[in-house]
Design a protein around this motif. Structure first.
Motif: not given
Length: 152
Positions: A106-114, A129-136, A139-147
Motif C-alpha cells: 500500500e502506498v500513499r502520497l504526502v505533499v508540501k507546497l514548495v 511529493i513523497s510516495l510512502e510505502i506502508k510499513d517501510q 519512500p517509493a519515490l520523491t520529487g516535485e510535480v509541477v501543475f
C-alpha cells in the motif's frame, strides 16, 4: 481535505505540509493493466512465478512509472482545486525512485507546497511529493510535480 478557490488561497500554503492521501493497494491486476497500456511486460512486473524464484524481491514489483502515474489521483484526495478553467500536468522535477513497490503493498502520497508563482494569471505550483510505502522506512519515490492552474 483542503479546498482552494484562487491563487491567493493557494499561496497561503507556501512552505506548508498539505497532508496525505488514503492508502492505495497495488495489485497484480493493476500492474498487468499498466504493462498492457505501456507495452512494458518485463517479467519482474508480470510473471509472479519467475519473480518468486529469480527476483531479489521474491515477488513482482510495480513499474516505477505506475507509481508516478498515481500522483494526480492521490493528489486530488488531499487538495481540491476549485474555480478552474483548466489544469495541466506541467512537469516533474528532482524525481528519484528510492525503493521498489512490491505487489500488494500500500502506498500513499504526502505533499508540501514548495513554490508558487503567478505567471500572467496562470498559477504555477511546485508540489513536493513523497510516495510512502506502508510499513517501510524509505519512500517509493520523491520529487516535485509541477501543475499549472488556470483559475476563472
Amino acid at each position: 481535505m483542503i479546498t482552494i478557490n484562487n491563487y491567493e488561497e493557494f499561496e497561503a500554503y507556501l512552505g506548508k505540509d498539505l497532508g496525505s492521501s488514503d492508502w492505495h493497494k497495488i495489485t497484480q491486476e493493476q500492474i498487468n493493466k499498466f504493462a498492457d497500456a505501456t507495452l512494458d511486460h518485463q517479467w519482474i512486473h508480470t510473471n509472479p512465478e519467475k519473480a518468486a524464484t529469480e527476483s531479489p524481491f521474491k515477488t513482482t514489483i510495480a513499474h516505477g512509472y505506475l507509481t508516478l502515474s498515481l500522483i494526480p489521483y492521490l493528489w486530488k484526495q488531499i487538495v481540491s482545486i476549485q474555480n478552474l478553467k483548466m489544469e495541466i500536468n506541467y512537469g516533474v522535477e528532482k524525481l528519484r525512485f528510492a525503493q521498489a513497490v512490491t505487489v500488494n503493498s500500500e502506498v500513499r502520497l504526502v505533499v508540501k507546497l514548495v513554490s508558487i508563482a503567478n505567471l500572467r494569471g496562470i498559477t504555477k505550483a511546485n508540489i513536493g511529493i513523497s510516495l510512502e510505502i506502508k510499513d517501510q522506512k524509505k519512500p517509493a519515490l520523491t520529487g516535485e510535480v509541477v501543475f499549472l492552474y488556470h483559475f476563472n
